[in-house]
Design an enzyme around this catalytic site. Structure first.
Site, PDB file in Angstrom:
ATOM      1  N   ASN A   1      37.856 -45.769  23.251  1.00  0.00           N
ATOM      2  CA  ASN A   1      38.325 -47.057  22.752  1.00  0.00           C
ATOM      3  C   ASN A   1      37.573 -48.227  23.377  1.00  0.00           C
ATOM      4  OD1 ASN A   1      40.052 -45.478  21.346  1.00  0.00           O
ATOM      5  ND2 ASN A   1      41.874 -45.966  22.547  1.00  0.00           N
TER       6      ASN A   1
ATOM      7  N   CYS B   1      21.193 -58.493  23.999  1.00  0.00           N
ATOM      8  CA  CYS B   1      20.187 -58.400  22.942  1.00  0.00           C
ATOM      9  C   CYS B   1      19.876 -56.930  22.667  1.00  0.00           C
ATOM     10  CB  CYS B   1      18.931 -59.135  23.399  1.00  0.00           C
ATOM     11  SG  CYS B   1      17.508 -58.846  22.319  1.00  0.00           S
TER      12      CYS B   1
ATOM     13  N   CYS C   1      18.925 -63.711  20.594  1.00  0.00           N
ATOM     14  CA  CYS C   1      18.518 -63.756  21.990  1.00  0.00           C
ATOM     15  C   CYS C   1      17.610 -64.957  22.245  1.00  0.00           C
ATOM     16  CB  CYS C   1      17.780 -62.467  22.307  1.00  0.00           C
ATOM     17  SG  CYS C   1      17.030 -62.412  23.926  1.00  0.00           S
TER      18      CYS C   1
ATOM     19  N   ASP D   1      38.895 -51.325  23.197  1.00  0.00           N
ATOM     20  CA  ASP D   1      39.884 -52.411  23.259  1.00  0.00           C
ATOM     21  C   ASP D   1      40.279 -52.803  24.689  1.00  0.00           C
ATOM     22  OD1 ASP D   1      41.737 -50.382  24.062  1.00  0.00           O
ATOM     23  OD2 ASP D   1      42.326 -50.040  21.977  1.00  0.00           O
TER      24      ASP D   1
ATOM     25  N   PRO E   1      44.343 -50.882  14.235  1.00  0.00           N
ATOM     26  CA  PRO E   1      44.211 -49.698  13.375  1.00  0.00           C
ATOM     27  C   PRO E   1      43.235 -48.692  13.965  1.00  0.00           C
ATOM     28  CG  PRO E   1      43.079 -51.590  12.388  1.00  0.00           C
ATOM     29  CD  PRO E   1      43.807 -52.096  13.600  1.00  0.00           C
ATOM     30  N   ASP E   2      43.457 -47.386  13.694  1.00  0.00           N
ATOM     31  CA  ASP E   2      42.447 -46.400  14.093  1.00  0.00           C
ATOM     32  C   ASP E   2      41.350 -46.405  13.027  1.00  0.00           C
ATOM     33  OD1 ASP E   2      43.424 -44.898  12.000  1.00  0.00           O
ATOM     34  OD2 ASP E   2      44.245 -43.284  13.232  1.00  0.00           O
ATOM     35  N   PHE E   3      40.455 -45.432  13.072  1.00  0.00           N
ATOM     36  CA  PHE E   3      39.326 -45.445  12.147  1.00  0.00           C
ATOM     37  C   PHE E   3      39.546 -44.584  10.917  1.00  0.00           C
ATOM     38  CE2 PHE E   3      37.805 -46.523  16.321  1.00  0.00           C
ATOM     39  CZ  PHE E   3      37.012 -47.624  16.068  1.00  0.00           C
ATOM     40  N   ARG E   4      40.084 -43.375  11.114  1.00  0.00           N
ATOM     41  CA  ARG E   4      40.040 -42.377  10.044  1.00  0.00           C
ATOM     42  C   ARG E   4      41.377 -42.021   9.422  1.00  0.00           C
ATOM     43  NH1 ARG E   4      36.327 -41.548  13.774  1.00  0.00           N
ATOM     44  NH2 ARG E   4      34.162 -41.583  13.074  1.00  0.00           N
TER      45      ARG E   4
ATOM     46  N   GLY F   1      45.424 -39.041  20.684  1.00  0.00           N
ATOM     47  CA  GLY F   1      45.074 -40.021  19.659  1.00  0.00           C
ATOM     48  C   GLY F   1      43.629 -40.025  19.217  1.00  0.00           C
ATOM     49  N   THR F   2      43.046 -38.853  19.077  1.00  0.00           N
ATOM     50  CA  THR F   2      41.658 -38.801  18.594  1.00  0.00           C
ATOM     51  C   THR F   2      41.468 -37.692  17.579  1.00  0.00           C
ATOM     52  OG1 THR F   2      39.342 -38.439  19.203  1.00  0.00           O
ATOM     53  CG2 THR F   2      40.994 -37.443  20.659  1.00  0.00           C
TER      54      THR F   2
ATOM     55  N   HIS G   1      32.381 -45.424  24.727  1.00  0.00           N
ATOM     56  CA  HIS G   1      31.773 -46.158  23.621  1.00  0.00           C
ATOM     57  C   HIS G   1      31.654 -47.642  23.930  1.00  0.00           C
ATOM     58  CE1 HIS G   1      32.970 -42.690  20.656  1.00  0.00           C
ATOM     59  NE2 HIS G   1      31.970 -42.382  21.454  1.00  0.00           N
TER      60      HIS G   1
HETATM   61  P1  OAD Z   1      40.051 -41.657  14.603  1.00  0.00           P
HETATM   62  O1  OAD Z   1      40.558 -42.749  13.732  1.00  0.00           O
HETATM   63  O2  OAD Z   1      38.923 -40.832  14.104  1.00  0.00           O
HETATM   64  O3  OAD Z   1      41.243 -40.653  14.952  1.00  0.00           O
HETATM   65  C1  OAD Z   1      42.502 -41.120  15.391  1.00  0.00           C
HETATM   66  C2  OAD Z   1      43.442 -39.935  15.567  1.00  0.00           C
HETATM   67  O4  OAD Z   1      44.648 -40.415  16.146  1.00  0.00           O
HETATM   68  C3  OAD Z   1      43.806 -39.220  14.273  1.00  0.00           C
HETATM   69  O5  OAD Z   1      43.797 -37.823  14.477  1.00  0.00           O
HETATM   70  C4  OAD Z   1      45.222 -39.743  13.973  1.00  0.00           C
HETATM   71  O6  OAD Z   1      46.022 -38.798  13.298  1.00  0.00           O
HETATM   72  C5  OAD Z   1      45.742 -39.953  15.378  1.00  0.00           C
HETATM   73  N1  OAD Z   1      46.809 -40.972  15.500  1.00  0.00           N
HETATM   74  C6  OAD Z   1      46.899 -42.173  14.898  1.00  0.00           C
HETATM   75  N2  OAD Z   1      47.992 -42.834  15.283  1.00  0.00           N
HETATM   76  C7  OAD Z   1      48.629 -42.033  16.187  1.00  0.00           C
HETATM   77  C8  OAD Z   1      49.831 -42.127  16.955  1.00  0.00           C
HETATM   78  N3  OAD Z   1      50.602 -43.216  16.896  1.00  0.00           N
HETATM   79  N4  OAD Z   1      50.155 -41.092  17.764  1.00  0.00           N
HETATM   80  C9  OAD Z   1      49.383 -39.984  17.813  1.00  0.00           C
HETATM   81  N5  OAD Z   1      48.253 -39.830  17.118  1.00  0.00           N
HETATM   82  C10 OAD Z   1      47.869 -40.835  16.322  1.00  0.00           C
HETATM   83  O7  OAD Z   1      39.712 -42.332  16.033  1.00  0.00           O
HETATM   84  P2  OAD Z   1      38.800 -41.755  17.196  1.00  0.00           P
HETATM   85  O8  OAD Z   1      38.911 -40.281  17.300  1.00  0.00           O
HETATM   86  O9  OAD Z   1      39.072 -42.555  18.411  1.00  0.00           O
HETATM   87  O10 OAD Z   1      33.306 -45.100  17.459  1.00  0.00           O
HETATM   88  O11 OAD Z   1      37.354 -42.136  16.653  1.00  0.00           O
HETATM   89  C11 OAD Z   1      36.220 -41.820  17.391  1.00  0.00           C
HETATM   90  C12 OAD Z   1      35.137 -42.860  17.225  1.00  0.00           C
HETATM   91  O12 OAD Z   1      34.840 -43.035  15.851  1.00  0.00           O
HETATM   92  C13 OAD Z   1      35.519 -44.246  17.691  1.00  0.00           C
HETATM   93  O13 OAD Z   1      35.333 -44.431  19.068  1.00  0.00           O
HETATM   94  C14 OAD Z   1      34.622 -45.134  16.895  1.00  0.00           C
HETATM   95  C15 OAD Z   1      34.657 -44.438  15.566  1.00  0.00           C
HETATM   96  O14 OAD Z   1      33.522 -44.577  14.790  1.00  0.00           O
HETATM   97  C16 OAD Z   1      32.610 -46.250  17.559  1.00  0.00           C
HETATM   98  O15 OAD Z   1      33.004 -47.296  17.139  1.00  0.00           O
HETATM   99  C17 OAD Z   1      31.303 -46.101  18.232  1.00  0.00           C
END
Ligand code: OAD
Length: 270
Positions: free
Chosen positions: A112, A139, A163, A114, A38-41, A202-203, A131
Site C-alpha cells: 500500500n 524526476c 524537473c 497510503d 478503494p482497492d484495485f481489483r 487484503g491482497t 510499492h
Molecule cells: P487488489 O485490489 O488486487 O486486491 C485486494 C484484495 O483484498 C482482494 O482479494 C479483495 O477481495 C480483498 N479485500 C477487499 N476488501 C477487503 C476487506 N474489507 N477485508 C478483507 N479483504 C478485502 O489489491 P492488492 O493485492 O493490494 O500496485 O494489489 C496489488 C498491487 O496492484 C497494488 O499495490 C497496486 C496494484 O496495481 C501499484 O500501484 C504499483
C-alpha cells in the site's frame, strides 16, 4: 503440524505459545477499504473498474511507467483523488501496531502507498513499503527530488510537474509497473525464512514480485490468510489457515480469542 486447529482458536493458541516469536505481515489494498480507499481489483468498487473517465488503453496503464512517459495526464488526474492525508488507519492497521507492542512483529511488508501503517503508529524500521508511497517525489529521468509543495500545486492543477534540472517528468515515488522495487524490499525479504507466523491480509496476490514472497515462509511457519476470498497458493500447506471475511472483523475475532480486544480498540481510538 504446529497448529492444533486451522481456525481462529488454533492461531490464537499458537500465538500465545513460546514457539511463536517472529511474526511477519504481508498487506494489500483490502486492509484500507474500510478507511474509504478503494482497492484495485474488486469488481464494482475497485479502482481499475472505475477509470473509464481517464480513457486508458487498459486500466493498469495509469500506473505504467512507459505509458506515463507518453501521457502523464491520467495519473495526475487520479492523484488528485488519492491524497492519503484525509484517511484514518483501520483496526487492522492498529492490529499490526499491537503485534509490535507485544514484541512479536518482525516486519510488515505492505503494497500500500497510503502510509496508514505509519499513521497507525508503527515505526519506520518495521515497515517495508514495497510499492513506495506518496511521501516523496522525484524526476523519472535524473531522480532529482521535487519539492512537496510544488508537487501539490501541480497535482491540484492536473498539470504534470517537470524537473528543474533536466526537464524530465516528475512523479511521486510510488513503484509503477515497469519500475524496480526499493532495494530495502530485496534485502529484507529473506528474513521471512526465519518466520514463526505469517499473516497475509487484503491482497489478491496477483502482482509480482510481492505476491511470490509468501512462498519464502518455511514449512514450519503457519501462513494465515485474512481476506474476502482465497488467493494465491494459500491453503496448499498443512499449516495454512484461511480466515475468509472482512479483515477488521476477523482481526477483532482473533484479538478476542487472544484476550487483546480491549487493548486493540484502545490503540485504534488513540
Ligand atoms: P487488489 O485490489 O488486487 O486486491 C485486494 C484484495 O483484498 C482482494 O482479494 C479483495 O477481495 C480483498 N479485500 C477487499 N476488501 C477487503 C476487506 N474489507 N477485508 C478483507 N479483504 C478485502 O489489491 P492488492 O493485492 O493490494 O500496485 O494489489 C496489488 C498491487 O496492484 C497494488 O499495490 C497496486 C496494484 O496495481 C501499484 O500501484 C504499483
Amino acid at each position: 503440524s504446529v497448529l492444533k486447529s486451522r481456525d481462529v482458536k488454533g492461531v490464537a493458541e499458537y500465538m500465545k505459545s513460546d514457539q511463536c516469536r517472529k511474526v511477519f505481515v504481508m498487506a494489500g489494498a483490502g486492509i484500507s477499504t474500510s478507511a474509504g480507499i478503494p482497492d484495485f481489483r474488486s469488481p464494482e468498487t475497485g479502482l481499475y473498474h472505475n477509470l473509464q473517465r481517464l480513457n486508458l488503453p487498459y486500466a493498469e496503464a495509469v500506473f505504467d511507467i512507459d505509458y506515463f512517459r507518453e501521457n502523464p495526464i491520467p495519473f495526475y488526474t487520479l492523484a488528485k483523488d488519492m491524497d492519503p492525508s484525509k484517511f484514518r488507519p483501520t483496526i487492522t492497521h492498529s492490529f499490526f501496531k499491537l503485534l509490535d507492542k507485544k514484541s512479536l512483529l518482525k516486519m510488515c511488508f505492505t503494497q500500500n502507498i497510503d502510509t496508514l501503517e505509519r499513521r497507525a503508529g508503527l515505526s519506520g524500521d518495521k515497515i517495508i513499503e514495497a510499492h513506495g508511497s506518496f511521501a516523496a517525489n522525484s524526476c523519472i529521468d535524473c531522480q532529482e527530488p521535487y519539492e512537496e509543495e510544488k508537487m501539490k500545486i501541480a497535482v491540484e492543477k492536473g498539470e504534470p510537474a517537470r524537473c528543474a534540472s533536466c526537464g524530465g517528468l516528475v512523479k511521486p515515488e510510488i513503484v509503477f509497473f515497469g519500475e524496480g522495487l526499493p532495494s530495502s524490499f530485496f534485502s529484507t525479504v529473506p528474513q521471512l525464512r526465519t518466520g514463526d507466523l505469517l499473516f497475509i491480509l487484503g491482497t489478491s496476490l496477483t502482482v509480482m514480485p510481492f505476491a511470490g514472497i509468501c512462498k519464502l515462509a518455511p514449512p514450519s511457519c503457519p501462513r494465515v490468510l485474512i481476506n474476502l476470498d482465497a488467493v494465491g497458493d494459500l491453503g496448499s500447506r498443512p499449516d495454512d489457515v484461511l480466515l475468509l471475511g472482512d479483515c477488521d472483523g476477523v482481526v477483532r475475532e482473533l484479538c478476542k480469542e487472544l484476550g487483546w480486544l480491549e487493548e486493540l480498540e484502545d490503540l485504534w481510538a488513540e
